[in-house]
Design a protein around this motif. Structure first.
Motif, PDB file in Angstrom:
ATOM      1  N   ALA A 155       0.161  11.661   0.107  1.00  0.00           N
ATOM      2  CA  ALA A 155       1.146  12.682   0.458  1.00  0.00           C
ATOM      3  C   ALA A 155       1.169  13.806  -0.571  1.00  0.00           C
ATOM      4  CB  ALA A 155       2.526  12.051   0.589  1.00  0.00           C
ATOM      5  N   HIS A 156       0.922  13.475  -1.822  1.00  0.00           N
ATOM      6  CA  HIS A 156       0.935  14.493  -2.868  1.00  0.00           C
ATOM      7  C   HIS A 156      -0.382  15.254  -2.937  1.00  0.00           C
ATOM      8  CE1 HIS A 156       4.843  13.488  -4.415  1.00  0.00           C
ATOM      9  NE2 HIS A 156       4.508  12.210  -4.448  1.00  0.00           N
ATOM     10  N   GLN A 157      -1.450  14.685  -2.387  1.00  0.00           N
ATOM     11  CA  GLN A 157      -2.752  15.348  -2.426  1.00  0.00           C
ATOM     12  C   GLN A 157      -2.981  16.286  -1.251  1.00  0.00           C
ATOM     13  OE1 GLN A 157      -5.774  12.355  -2.760  1.00  0.00           O
ATOM     14  NE2 GLN A 157      -5.771  12.491  -4.986  1.00  0.00           N
ATOM     15  N   THR A 158      -2.425  15.985  -0.095  1.00  0.00           N
ATOM     16  CA  THR A 158      -2.672  16.789   1.095  1.00  0.00           C
ATOM     17  C   THR A 158      -1.404  17.513   1.517  1.00  0.00           C
ATOM     18  OG1 THR A 158      -3.507  16.754   3.340  1.00  0.00           O
ATOM     19  CG2 THR A 158      -2.184  14.882   2.676  1.00  0.00           C
ATOM     20  N   THR A 159      -1.585  18.624   2.185  1.00  0.00           N
ATOM     21  CA  THR A 159      -0.424  19.363   2.677  1.00  0.00           C
ATOM     22  C   THR A 159      -0.298  19.260   4.192  1.00  0.00           C
ATOM     23  OG1 THR A 159      -1.727  21.404   2.813  1.00  0.00           O
ATOM     24  CG2 THR A 159      -0.488  21.000   0.778  1.00  0.00           C
TER      25      THR A 159
ATOM     26  N   SER B  60       0.814  -1.218   0.000  1.00  0.00           N
ATOM     27  CA  SER B  60       0.000   0.000   0.000  1.00  0.00           C
ATOM     28  C   SER B  60       0.849   1.270   0.000  1.00  0.00           C
ATOM     29  CB  SER B  60      -0.937  -0.004   1.208  1.00  0.00           C
ATOM     30  OG  SER B  60      -0.196   0.031   2.411  1.00  0.00           O
ATOM     31  N   THR B  61       2.142   1.168  -0.275  1.00  0.00           N
ATOM     32  CA  THR B  61       2.999   2.353  -0.250  1.00  0.00           C
ATOM     33  C   THR B  61       2.611   3.361  -1.322  1.00  0.00           C
ATOM     34  OG1 THR B  61       4.636   1.226  -1.596  1.00  0.00           O
ATOM     35  CG2 THR B  61       4.962   1.199   0.791  1.00  0.00           C
ATOM     36  N   THR B  62       2.163   2.901  -2.473  1.00  0.00           N
ATOM     37  CA  THR B  62       1.751   3.846  -3.510  1.00  0.00           C
ATOM     38  C   THR B  62       0.541   4.657  -3.056  1.00  0.00           C
ATOM     39  OG1 THR B  62       0.450   2.119  -4.594  1.00  0.00           O
ATOM     40  CG2 THR B  62       2.675   2.492  -5.409  1.00  0.00           C
ATOM     41  N   PHE B  63      -0.329   4.052  -2.259  1.00  0.00           N
ATOM     42  CA  PHE B  63      -1.472   4.773  -1.708  1.00  0.00           C
ATOM     43  C   PHE B  63      -1.008   5.896  -0.792  1.00  0.00           C
ATOM     44  CE2 PHE B  63      -4.536   5.154   1.825  1.00  0.00           C
ATOM     45  CZ  PHE B  63      -5.596   5.690   1.119  1.00  0.00           C
ATOM     46  N   PHE B  64      -0.034   5.613   0.076  1.00  0.00           N
ATOM     47  CA  PHE B  64       0.481   6.640   0.978  1.00  0.00           C
ATOM     48  C   PHE B  64       1.188   7.751   0.200  1.00  0.00           C
ATOM     49  CE2 PHE B  64       0.338   3.088   4.106  1.00  0.00           C
ATOM     50  CZ  PHE B  64      -0.570   3.674   4.975  1.00  0.00           C
ATOM     51  N   GLU B  65       1.933   7.382  -0.828  1.00  0.00           N
ATOM     52  CA  GLU B  65       2.592   8.392  -1.648  1.00  0.00           C
ATOM     53  C   GLU B  65       1.569   9.271  -2.362  1.00  0.00           C
ATOM     54  OE1 GLU B  65       5.781   9.293  -2.190  1.00  0.00           O
ATOM     55  OE2 GLU B  65       6.446   7.922  -0.631  1.00  0.00           O
ATOM     56  N   HIS B  66       0.513   8.665  -2.855  1.00  0.00           N
ATOM     57  CA  HIS B  66      -0.554   9.415  -3.522  1.00  0.00           C
ATOM     58  C   HIS B  66      -1.209  10.393  -2.545  1.00  0.00           C
ATOM     59  CE1 HIS B  66      -3.757  10.272  -6.328  1.00  0.00           C
ATOM     60  NE2 HIS B  66      -4.647   9.941  -5.410  1.00  0.00           N
TER      61      HIS B  66
ATOM     62  N   GLY C   8       4.369  15.179   5.099  1.00  0.00           N
ATOM     63  CA  GLY C   8       5.647  14.610   5.516  1.00  0.00           C
ATOM     64  C   GLY C   8       5.498  13.241   6.131  1.00  0.00           C
ATOM     65  N   ARG C   9       4.511  13.087   6.989  1.00  0.00           N
ATOM     66  CA  ARG C   9       4.275  11.782   7.631  1.00  0.00           C
ATOM     67  C   ARG C   9       3.811  10.744   6.616  1.00  0.00           C
ATOM     68  NH1 ARG C   9       1.309  14.885  12.127  1.00  0.00           N
ATOM     69  NH2 ARG C   9       3.034  15.412  13.510  1.00  0.00           N
ATOM     70  N   LEU C  10       2.934  11.165   5.702  1.00  0.00           N
ATOM     71  CA  LEU C  10       2.459  10.231   4.691  1.00  0.00           C
ATOM     72  C   LEU C  10       3.587   9.827   3.743  1.00  0.00           C
ATOM     73  CD1 LEU C  10      -0.987  11.852   3.923  1.00  0.00           C
ATOM     74  CD2 LEU C  10      -0.591   9.655   5.048  1.00  0.00           C
ATOM     75  N   HIS C  11       4.445  10.768   3.413  1.00  0.00           N
ATOM     76  CA  HIS C  11       5.592  10.422   2.566  1.00  0.00           C
ATOM     77  C   HIS C  11       6.513   9.445   3.293  1.00  0.00           C
ATOM     78  CE1 HIS C  11       8.611  10.790  -0.508  1.00  0.00           C
ATOM     79  NE2 HIS C  11       9.520  11.067   0.421  1.00  0.00           N
ATOM     80  N   LEU C  12       6.691   9.641   4.596  1.00  0.00           N
ATOM     81  CA  LEU C  12       7.508   8.718   5.394  1.00  0.00           C
ATOM     82  C   LEU C  12       6.901   7.315   5.394  1.00  0.00           C
ATOM     83  CD1 LEU C  12      10.007   8.595   7.278  1.00  0.00           C
ATOM     84  CD2 LEU C  12       8.417   8.907   9.165  1.00  0.00           C
ATOM     85  N   LEU C  13       5.574   7.235   5.487  1.00  0.00           N
ATOM     86  CA  LEU C  13       4.918   5.928   5.433  1.00  0.00           C
ATOM     87  C   LEU C  13       5.041   5.288   4.058  1.00  0.00           C
ATOM     88  CD1 LEU C  13       1.648   6.561   7.461  1.00  0.00           C
ATOM     89  CD2 LEU C  13       3.570   5.105   8.105  1.00  0.00           C
ATOM     90  N   GLY C  14       5.283   6.085   3.045  1.00  0.00           N
ATOM     91  CA  GLY C  14       5.473   5.546   1.702  1.00  0.00           C
ATOM     92  C   GLY C  14       6.857   4.985   1.468  1.00  0.00           C
TER      93      GLY C  14
END
Length: 68
Positions: A26-30, A18-24, A34-40
């Motif tokens: 991270a790019h949608q919310t501000t 599910s890392t692509t979901f977290f990366e997605h 940072g935390r979502l990108h870390l989870l990715g």
């Protein structure tokens, strides 16, 4: 302890796919980008999971057994 380790491994597998979901996200919310990108980042979270496993082993079996 084996059941707990197996459950943590199952969560690790789910997270890996599910890392692509977290990366997605991270790019949608501000707000938590940072935390979502870390989870990715699988490599970073793998270290966190290893530390969690050692901490759970220390709590269940004792510190000496966890280090061994």
């Amino acid at each position: 302890m084996e059941i707990i380790a197996a459950a943590l491994f199952a969560l690790a597998l789910i997270h890996t796919f599910s890392t692509t979901f977290f990366e997605h996200l991270a790019h949608q919310t501000t707000h938590h980008a940072g935390r979502l990108h870390l989870l990715g980042e699988v490599e970073v979270v793998s270290g966190f999971r290893a530390a969690l496993l050692v901490a759970v082993m220390a709590a269940v079996d004792g510190g000496a057994e966890a280090v061994a």
